[in-house]
Design a protein around this motif. Structure first.
Motif, PDB file in Angstrom:
ATOM      1  N   VAL A   1       7.599   2.508  -7.020  1.00  0.00           N
ATOM      2  CA  VAL A   1       8.363   3.631  -6.478  1.00  0.00           C
ATOM      3  C   VAL A   1       7.857   4.003  -5.087  1.00  0.00           C
ATOM      4  O   VAL A   1       6.669   3.890  -4.778  1.00  0.00           O
ATOM      5  CB  VAL A   1       8.317   4.866  -7.411  1.00  0.00           C
ATOM      6  CG1 VAL A   1       9.020   4.582  -8.719  1.00  0.00           C
ATOM      7  CG2 VAL A   1       6.892   5.300  -7.671  1.00  0.00           C
ATOM      8  N   ARG A   2       8.801   4.437  -4.261  1.00  0.00           N
ATOM      9  CA  ARG A   2       8.472   4.867  -2.905  1.00  0.00           C
ATOM     10  C   ARG A   2       9.611   5.738  -2.376  1.00  0.00           C
ATOM     11  O   ARG A   2      10.781   5.522  -2.711  1.00  0.00           O
ATOM     12  CB  ARG A   2       8.282   3.664  -1.976  1.00  0.00           C
ATOM     13  CG  ARG A   2       7.950   4.096  -0.559  1.00  0.00           C
ATOM     14  CD  ARG A   2       7.533   2.991   0.355  1.00  0.00           C
ATOM     15  NE  ARG A   2       7.297   3.599   1.669  1.00  0.00           N
ATOM     16  CZ  ARG A   2       7.161   2.937   2.778  1.00  0.00           C
ATOM     17  NH1 ARG A   2       7.194   1.626   2.775  1.00  0.00           N
ATOM     18  NH2 ARG A   2       6.967   3.559   3.920  1.00  0.00           N
ATOM     19  N   VAL A   3       9.245   6.702  -1.540  1.00  0.00           N
ATOM     20  CA  VAL A   3      10.222   7.503  -0.824  1.00  0.00           C
ATOM     21  C   VAL A   3      10.098   7.161   0.653  1.00  0.00           C
ATOM     22  O   VAL A   3       9.018   7.273   1.233  1.00  0.00           O
ATOM     23  CB  VAL A   3      10.006   9.015  -1.038  1.00  0.00           C
ATOM     24  CG1 VAL A   3      10.993   9.816  -0.194  1.00  0.00           C
ATOM     25  CG2 VAL A   3      10.144   9.371  -2.517  1.00  0.00           C
TER      26      VAL A   3
ATOM     27  N   SER B   1      18.253   6.641  -4.560  1.00  0.00           N
ATOM     28  CA  SER B   1      19.097   7.787  -4.226  1.00  0.00           C
ATOM     29  C   SER B   1      18.795   8.182  -2.793  1.00  0.00           C
ATOM     30  O   SER B   1      17.724   7.888  -2.258  1.00  0.00           O
ATOM     31  CB  SER B   1      18.850   8.965  -5.176  1.00  0.00           C
ATOM     32  OG  SER B   1      17.529   9.435  -5.039  1.00  0.00           O
ATOM     33  N   ASN B   2      19.766   8.853  -2.181  1.00  0.00           N
ATOM     34  CA  ASN B   2      19.645   9.261  -0.793  1.00  0.00           C
ATOM     35  C   ASN B   2      19.931  10.749  -0.685  1.00  0.00           C
ATOM     36  O   ASN B   2      20.882  11.247  -1.273  1.00  0.00           O
ATOM     37  CB  ASN B   2      20.629   8.454   0.058  1.00  0.00           C
ATOM     38  CG  ASN B   2      20.814   9.004   1.447  1.00  0.00           C
ATOM     39  OD1 ASN B   2      21.911   9.415   1.799  1.00  0.00           O
ATOM     40  ND2 ASN B   2      19.764   9.035   2.239  1.00  0.00           N
TER      41      ASN B   2
ATOM     42  N   PRO C   1       0.780  -1.237   0.000  1.00  0.00           N
ATOM     43  CA  PRO C   1       0.000   0.000   0.000  1.00  0.00           C
ATOM     44  C   PRO C   1       0.812   1.289   0.000  1.00  0.00           C
ATOM     45  O   PRO C   1       0.308   2.326  -0.432  1.00  0.00           O
ATOM     46  CB  PRO C   1      -0.842  -0.110   1.279  1.00  0.00           C
ATOM     47  CG  PRO C   1      -0.107  -1.074   2.147  1.00  0.00           C
ATOM     48  CD  PRO C   1       0.572  -2.034   1.216  1.00  0.00           C
ATOM     49  N   GLU C   2       2.053   1.251   0.446  1.00  0.00           N
ATOM     50  CA  GLU C   2       2.883   2.458   0.495  1.00  0.00           C
ATOM     51  C   GLU C   2       3.605   2.748  -0.819  1.00  0.00           C
ATOM     52  O   GLU C   2       4.231   3.789  -0.975  1.00  0.00           O
ATOM     53  CB  GLU C   2       3.919   2.343   1.622  1.00  0.00           C
ATOM     54  CG  GLU C   2       3.324   2.136   2.999  1.00  0.00           C
ATOM     55  CD  GLU C   2       2.513   3.329   3.463  1.00  0.00           C
ATOM     56  OE1 GLU C   2       2.894   4.474   3.148  1.00  0.00           O
ATOM     57  OE2 GLU C   2       1.479   3.115   4.126  1.00  0.00           O
ATOM     58  N   TRP C   3       3.512   1.828  -1.748  1.00  0.00           N
ATOM     59  CA  TRP C   3       4.234   1.947  -3.011  1.00  0.00           C
ATOM     60  C   TRP C   3       3.306   2.456  -4.107  1.00  0.00           C
ATOM     61  O   TRP C   3       2.121   2.134  -4.136  1.00  0.00           O
ATOM     62  CB  TRP C   3       4.820   0.602  -3.418  1.00  0.00           C
ATOM     63  CG  TRP C   3       5.918   0.138  -2.519  1.00  0.00           C
ATOM     64  CD1 TRP C   3       5.780  -0.448  -1.285  1.00  0.00           C
ATOM     65  CD2 TRP C   3       7.312   0.234  -2.754  1.00  0.00           C
ATOM     66  NE1 TRP C   3       7.015  -0.722  -0.751  1.00  0.00           N
ATOM     67  CE2 TRP C   3       7.974  -0.304  -1.634  1.00  0.00           C
ATOM     68  CE3 TRP C   3       8.077   0.732  -3.806  1.00  0.00           C
ATOM     69  CZ2 TRP C   3       9.353  -0.368  -1.544  1.00  0.00           C
ATOM     70  CZ3 TRP C   3       9.458   0.665  -3.719  1.00  0.00           C
ATOM     71  CH2 TRP C   3      10.083   0.118  -2.602  1.00  0.00           C
ATOM     72  N   GLN C   4       3.873   3.221  -5.034  1.00  0.00           N
ATOM     73  CA  GLN C   4       3.152   3.678  -6.214  1.00  0.00           C
ATOM     74  C   GLN C   4       3.615   2.835  -7.396  1.00  0.00           C
ATOM     75  O   GLN C   4       4.773   2.424  -7.462  1.00  0.00           O
ATOM     76  CB  GLN C   4       3.449   5.150  -6.493  1.00  0.00           C
ATOM     77  CG  GLN C   4       3.082   6.070  -5.348  1.00  0.00           C
ATOM     78  CD  GLN C   4       1.604   6.038  -5.035  1.00  0.00           C
ATOM     79  OE1 GLN C   4       0.774   6.104  -5.939  1.00  0.00           O
ATOM     80  NE2 GLN C   4       1.268   5.920  -3.768  1.00  0.00           N
TER      81      GLN C   4
ATOM     82  N   SER D   1      14.895   7.533  -1.919  1.00  0.00           N
ATOM     83  CA  SER D   1      13.951   7.371  -3.022  1.00  0.00           C
ATOM     84  C   SER D   1      14.296   6.080  -3.755  1.00  0.00           C
ATOM     85  O   SER D   1      15.449   5.866  -4.136  1.00  0.00           O
ATOM     86  CB  SER D   1      14.041   8.549  -3.986  1.00  0.00           C
ATOM     87  OG  SER D   1      13.750   9.748  -3.313  1.00  0.00           O
ATOM     88  N   VAL D   2      13.279   5.228  -3.943  1.00  0.00           N
ATOM     89  CA  VAL D   2      13.506   3.891  -4.497  1.00  0.00           C
ATOM     90  C   VAL D   2      12.631   3.661  -5.732  1.00  0.00           C
ATOM     91  O   VAL D   2      11.467   4.055  -5.755  1.00  0.00           O
ATOM     92  CB  VAL D   2      13.168   2.808  -3.443  1.00  0.00           C
ATOM     93  CG1 VAL D   2      13.366   1.410  -4.022  1.00  0.00           C
ATOM     94  CG2 VAL D   2      13.994   2.992  -2.184  1.00  0.00           C
TER      95      VAL D   2
END
Length: 101
Positions: A30-32, A62-63, A18-21, A69-70
């Motif tokens: 994708v998720r941050v 990236s961090n 649920p937290e992922w797009q 951000s994934v």
């Protein structure tokens, strides 16, 4: 290398992750992730890196200070596969682990 299984067309991302797009145009999850500080973000990335090596599936990420951000996708298949959902689920658990410290 074993060919990973594609996800079913009716895979329920909202229920499972649920937290992922989901980016359908360029198949990716994708998720941050946001942490209390840089050290926590780095601990998260270290846990994820170790698991990615075991799984043989590595995130694009990236961090920036406390944020990671994934983007997950199985590039060799140009699609989302079980490797992506496995990695996403593990990352969710690692984030909870770090937040609980």
């Amino acid at each position: 290398m074993i060919k990973p299984n594609l996800l079913a067309n009716d895979f329920d991302f909202a229920k499972t992750l649920p937290e992922w797009q989901v980016n359908q145009s360029n198949p990716a999850l994708v998720r941050v992730f946001e942490f209390k500080d840089f050290k926590s973000a780095f601990q998260f990335m270290t846990l994820c890196a170790d698991f990615a090596e075991e799984l043989g599936h590595h995130p694009d990420w990236s961090n920036s200070w406390n944020k990671v951000s994934v983007s997950l996708s199985t590039h060799s298949m140009k699609a989302l596969t079980e490797l992506d959902t496995t990695m996403a689920s593990a990352m969710d658990q690692f984030a909870l682990q770090i937040a609980g410290q």
